[in-house]
Design a protein around this motif. Structure first.
Motif, PDB file in Angstrom:
ATOM      1  N   ARG A  13       0.851  -1.191   0.000  1.00 28.08           N
ATOM      2  CA  ARG A  13       0.000   0.000   0.000  1.00 28.08           C
ATOM      3  C   ARG A  13       0.886   1.240   0.000  1.00 28.08           C
ATOM      4  O   ARG A  13       2.021   1.197   0.462  1.00 28.08           O
ATOM      5  N   ASP A  14       0.339   2.325  -0.542  1.00 27.81           N
ATOM      6  CA  ASP A  14       1.101   3.556  -0.620  1.00 27.81           C
ATOM      7  C   ASP A  14       1.567   3.975   0.782  1.00 27.81           C
ATOM      8  O   ASP A  14       0.757   4.056   1.709  1.00 27.81           O
ATOM      9  N   GLY A  15       2.867   4.206   0.919  1.00 26.44           N
ATOM     10  CA  GLY A  15       3.430   4.613   2.203  1.00 26.44           C
ATOM     11  C   GLY A  15       4.061   3.483   2.992  1.00 26.44           C
ATOM     12  O   GLY A  15       4.655   3.743   4.055  1.00 26.44           O
ATOM     13  N   ASP A  16       3.929   2.229   2.507  1.00 31.10           N
ATOM     14  CA  ASP A  16       4.560   1.102   3.212  1.00 31.10           C
ATOM     15  C   ASP A  16       6.084   1.252   3.190  1.00 31.10           C
ATOM     16  O   ASP A  16       6.658   1.813   2.256  1.00 31.10           O
ATOM     17  N   ILE A  17       6.732   0.709   4.237  1.00 27.49           N
ATOM     18  CA  ILE A  17       8.188   0.793   4.371  1.00 27.49           C
ATOM     19  C   ILE A  17       8.800  -0.567   4.031  1.00 27.49           C
ATOM     20  O   ILE A  17       8.450  -1.590   4.639  1.00 27.49           O
ATOM     21  N   ILE A  18       9.702  -0.571   3.043  1.00 33.37           N
ATOM     22  CA  ILE A  18      10.418  -1.786   2.638  1.00 33.37           C
ATOM     23  C   ILE A  18      11.881  -1.635   3.067  1.00 33.37           C
ATOM     24  O   ILE A  18      12.518  -0.619   2.749  1.00 33.37           O
ATOM     25  N   SER A  19      12.376  -2.660   3.756  1.00 27.04           N
ATOM     26  CA  SER A  19      13.764  -2.604   4.253  1.00 27.04           C
ATOM     27  C   SER A  19      14.537  -3.815   3.732  1.00 27.04           C
ATOM     28  O   SER A  19      14.484  -4.917   4.321  1.00 27.04           O
ATOM     29  N   PRO A  20      15.264  -3.711   2.600  1.00 27.53           N
ATOM     30  CA  PRO A  20      16.056  -4.830   2.084  1.00 27.53           C
ATOM     31  C   PRO A  20      17.250  -5.111   3.010  1.00 27.53           C
ATOM     32  O   PRO A  20      18.037  -4.199   3.310  1.00 27.53           O
ATOM     33  N   ALA A  21      17.312  -6.342   3.493  1.00 31.82           N
ATOM     34  CA  ALA A  21      18.371  -6.786   4.416  1.00 31.82           C
ATOM     35  C   ALA A  21      18.388  -5.947   5.685  1.00 31.82           C
ATOM     36  O   ALA A  21      19.341  -6.032   6.478  1.00 31.82           O
ATOM     37  N   GLY A  22      17.384  -5.106   5.885  1.00 29.47           N
ATOM     38  CA  GLY A  22      17.285  -4.300   7.095  1.00 29.47           C
ATOM     39  C   GLY A  22      18.278  -3.172   7.162  1.00 29.47           C
ATOM     40  O   GLY A  22      18.498  -2.619   8.252  1.00 29.47           O
ATOM     41  N   VAL A  23      18.899  -2.793   5.985  1.00 31.17           N
ATOM     42  CA  VAL A  23      19.957  -1.800   6.034  1.00 31.17           C
ATOM     43  C   VAL A  23      19.489  -0.414   5.587  1.00 31.17           C
ATOM     44  O   VAL A  23      20.214   0.580   5.815  1.00 31.17           O
ATOM     45  N   ILE A  24      18.326  -0.291   4.973  1.00 38.16           N
ATOM     46  CA  ILE A  24      17.812   0.995   4.511  1.00 38.16           C
ATOM     47  C   ILE A  24      16.298   0.919   4.421  1.00 38.16           C
ATOM     48  O   ILE A  24      15.748  -0.169   4.180  1.00 38.16           O
ATOM     49  N   ASN A  25      15.672   2.036   4.660  1.00 37.14           N
ATOM     50  CA  ASN A  25      14.203   2.077   4.555  1.00 37.14           C
ATOM     51  C   ASN A  25      13.798   2.786   3.247  1.00 37.14           C
ATOM     52  O   ASN A  25      14.226   3.914   2.970  1.00 37.14           O
ATOM     53  N   LEU A  26      12.984   2.056   2.480  1.00 34.64           N
ATOM     54  CA  LEU A  26      12.446   2.587   1.224  1.00 34.64           C
ATOM     55  C   LEU A  26      10.937   2.783   1.376  1.00 34.64           C
ATOM     56  O   LEU A  26      10.253   1.867   1.851  1.00 34.64           O
TER      57      LEU A  26
END
Length: 211
Positions: free
Chosen positions: A191-204
């Motif tokens: 959903r718009d505004g969700d936070i994705i964190s690849p490997a937990g090293v950055i928030n997208l």
């Protein structure tokens, strides 16, 4: 008797009087020429003149009183059937709307959604778009870039039925969605505004193209 009938009778009487007047005048003139006929001829001439005058007046008055013949009404054209007067009005049809599909120029990526980072942005331009280590170059600090999977996708963003989904097919260090690990858990709705964190090293931050 009608006015026209009385006028006709007066004319007839006038004509008879005129004929009798001519006869009286004829015989009066004839007798007046005789030596002994003056006593008969002159009265006949006088009577003839009076009858001539009377007959002429009767005919004159009768013609004056006679109504003038009325003009015949002008013949009207024959009625035409209603169908001859009817006409069909052609209503112009609305012009057809031509829809032209605008194709992007070769090499142009059409954004469906974005992944916003503190120092950049990743573009989602296909309905099944995987993200590998190289995609995060310049986004993830160089010292942490090795934590992102390279041999297999870190995660895949998919577009199905008007909705976006994210899937981590088994990356090395996993992917967090709003702080929750989703590695190996199949597609998860985005959903718009969700936070994705690849490997937990950055928030997208996930943003749809229309937001």
């Amino acid at each position: 008797m009608s006015e026209s009938g009385s006028s006709a009778v007066s004319i007839v009487i006038g004509v008879i009087l005129i004929l009798l007047a001519f006869a009286a005048l004829f015989f009066g003139v004839m007798f007046a020429g005789l030596p002994w006929g003056g006593s008969i001829g002159y009265p006949l001439i006088l009577i003839g003149l009076i009858m001539l005058l009377g007959g002429g007046l009767l005919i004159y008055n009768a013609q004056k009183k006679a109504p003038a013949p009325s003009a015949a009404p002008a013949a009207l054209p024959p009625a035409r059937p209603v169908s001859e007067y009817s006409s069909t009005v052609a209503i112009p049809s609305a012009p057809a709307v031509t829809r032209v599909a605008v194709q992007p120029a070769p090499g142009t990526r059409v954004a469906l959604a974005y992944l916003e980072a503190p120092n950049g942005r990743l573009i989602v331009s296909s309905v099944d778009q995987p993200f590998y280590r190289n995609d995060f170059a310049g986004i993830v600090p160089a010292g942490l870039l090795d934590t992102i999977s390279q041999s297999r996708p870190q995660f895949i963003i998919r577009f199905r039925g008007g909705r976006f989904y994210i899937e981590d097919p088994g990356s090395t260090n996993g992917t967090l969605l709003n702080g929750r690990q989703i590695r190996g858990m199949g597609m998860q709705e985005l959903r718009d505004g969700d936070i994705i964190s690849p490997a937990g090293v950055i928030n997208l931050v996930f943003r749809t193209a229309g937001s």
